[in-house]
Design a protein around this motif. Structure first.
Motif, PDB file in Angstrom:
ATOM      1  N   PRO A 151       0.832  -1.213   0.000  1.00  0.00           N
ATOM      2  CA  PRO A 151       0.000   0.000   0.000  1.00  0.00           C
ATOM      3  C   PRO A 151       0.867   1.263   0.000  1.00  0.00           C
ATOM      4  N   PHE A 152       1.579   1.480  -1.123  1.00  0.00           N
ATOM      5  CA  PHE A 152       2.476   2.638  -1.207  1.00  0.00           C
ATOM      6  C   PHE A 152       1.679   3.935  -1.072  1.00  0.00           C
ATOM      7  N   ARG A 153       2.345   4.948  -0.492  1.00  0.00           N
ATOM      8  CA  ARG A 153       1.658   6.233  -0.326  1.00  0.00           C
ATOM      9  C   ARG A 153       2.181   7.301  -1.293  1.00  0.00           C
ATOM     10  N   GLY A 167       5.234  10.285 -17.959  1.00  0.00           N
ATOM     11  CA  GLY A 167       4.475   9.039 -18.169  1.00  0.00           C
ATOM     12  C   GLY A 167       4.326   8.269 -16.863  1.00  0.00           C
ATOM     13  N   LEU A 168       5.379   8.296 -16.041  1.00  0.00           N
ATOM     14  CA  LEU A 168       5.318   7.569 -14.762  1.00  0.00           C
ATOM     15  C   LEU A 168       4.403   8.286 -13.775  1.00  0.00           C
ATOM     16  N   ALA A 169       4.411   9.621 -13.838  1.00  0.00           N
ATOM     17  CA  ALA A 169       3.501  10.389 -12.973  1.00  0.00           C
ATOM     18  C   ALA A 169       2.055   9.992 -13.292  1.00  0.00           C
ATOM     19  N   GLY A 176      -3.906   6.804  -7.756  1.00  0.00           N
ATOM     20  CA  GLY A 176      -4.230   7.868  -6.806  1.00  0.00           C
ATOM     21  C   GLY A 176      -3.041   8.297  -5.967  1.00  0.00           C
ATOM     22  N   LEU A 177      -1.817   8.063  -6.477  1.00  0.00           N
ATOM     23  CA  LEU A 177      -0.632   8.373  -5.674  1.00  0.00           C
ATOM     24  C   LEU A 177       0.097   9.605  -6.184  1.00  0.00           C
TER      25      LEU A 177
END
Ligand code: NAD
Length: 321
Positions: A151-153, A167-169, A176-177
């Motif tokens: 569950p990365f924040r 692209g990674l953003a 939702g990160l």
């Protein structure tokens, strides 16, 4: 003989399927029921290309085949993927060619799945920050698969050309990160899981960059001479891989092994962790490294899955050889 196209693969195989297939074949490799054959990888002396074959046999799964292809760095300028590959599956009872399966998307999925398997089994359970180093074709697949495992924040990214991080953003935003471009020092300090996926030939992440309990999935180094990590960082880690001999010869571990700072025998096949015969991160371990060198059995596992589904759904085209 059947043909499974790139378009069919995109419909038939997703990240979860690839993870299950790759995890199972890593376990089979550790059990000795699945084995990879020696890799051929040669510079063509044409189009700056690297070309080769990865093959293997999974006795339990009844999967025999070869992935042929490689890396054509000029392809991006032609609007083509730099990695080009095709998987050929054979009937293990007769040697007859059963299928040609398009391998480009499958390569991206199986490579992302390998890192995700390593995160599942080795990353700190409470990992909250994911760092990704590299923003080429493969990086978005890596990020999407990794985000499913903890569950990365937030996500930190580094690339030689930071403008390519957009692209990674977007991939982080799908989950939702928040995503931030970061220097390697901050990324190494703040991230609890780091994926490296570049074509670098020199160390990017240094030993002093990485602090605290961390898991690194080093995925870019799949050829002799390539390098993403400082050998001192590798020497500090508990090292895991798909195939230890390959890690020592052409994976990220090659440099620490060559410098006498790591024994091949100290690199653990991740299948041992999957099977529960090795404790993985263990109590108090700070740094784990997964050296994902990329083995033929990964390709065959996802190609066999694509073929089974394509046959079941009438999406494979039949041709006579
Ligand atoms: P790509 O060509 O699309 O992107 C290359 C990435 O590497 C970009 O982020 C680029 O900025 C970065 N890069 C290139 N040279 C660099 C340097 N000297 N220093 C720092 N960064 C540099 O390639 P891709 O498809 O994203 O694949 C990335 C790497 O992963 C390739 O080297 C490829 O061979 C490797 N790969 C490994 C596996 C495996 O199973 N281990 C599978 C697929 C790809």
């Amino acid at each position: 003989m059947l043909i499974v196209s790139e378009a069919a693969v995109a419909e038939l195989v997703g990240p979860d399927d690839a993870l299950a297939a790759v995890e199972a074949v890593f376990a089979g490799m550790a059990d000795g029921t699945a084995r990879n054959f020696p890799v051929v990888r040669e510079a063509l002396g044409h189009a700056d290309a690297l070309y080769g074959f990865k093959s293997g046999f999974d006795r339990e799964g009844g999967v025999l085949g070869v992935k042929a292809g490689g890396y054509w760095p000029g392809n991006a300028a032609r609007d083509l993927t730099n990695h080009q590959s095709t998987v050929c599956l054979f009937d293990p009872d007769t040697g007859q060619c059963r299928a040609l399966v398009a391998g480009n998307r499958l390569t991206a999925l199986r490579t992302a799945a390998a890192a995700a398997v390593s995160i599942r089994h080795l990353a700190p359970p409470d990992a909250a920050v994911l760092g990704i180093v590299g923003a080429g074709h493969q990086a978005a697949f890596q990020l999407r698969a990794a985000l499913r495992e903890r569950p990365f924040r937030r996500v930190l990214g580094w690339n030689r050309h930071p403008e390519r991080l957009e692209g990674l953003a977007a991939v982080a935003a799908e989950g939702g990160l928040p995503f931030e471009s970061a220097g390697l020092e901050r990324l190494g300090r703040d991230a609890n899981v780091i994926i490296t996926i570049t074509s670098s030939f020199e160390p990017l992440l240094r030993a002093e960059h990485v602090q605290g309990p961390t898991h690194i999935a080093a995925m870019g180094t799949d050829t002799r001479g390539k390098q993403e990590l400082d050998p001192a960082l590798v020497a500090r880690a508990a090292c895991f891989t798909d195939e230890p001999e390959q890690a020592a010869a052409l994976g990220e571990c090659q440099h620490a092994v060559a410098a006498g700072r790591l024994e091949t025998a100290a690199i653990t096949p991740i299948g041992e962790v999957i099977r529960g015969r090795h404790r993985g991160r263990g109590e108090g371990a700070e740094l784990t490294l997964f050296d994902g060198t990329g083995v033929g059995l990964q390709d065959l596992a996802v190609a066999a899955l694509a073929l089974r589904r394509a046959e079941a759904q009438g999406m494979a085209r039949e041709v006579a050889l």
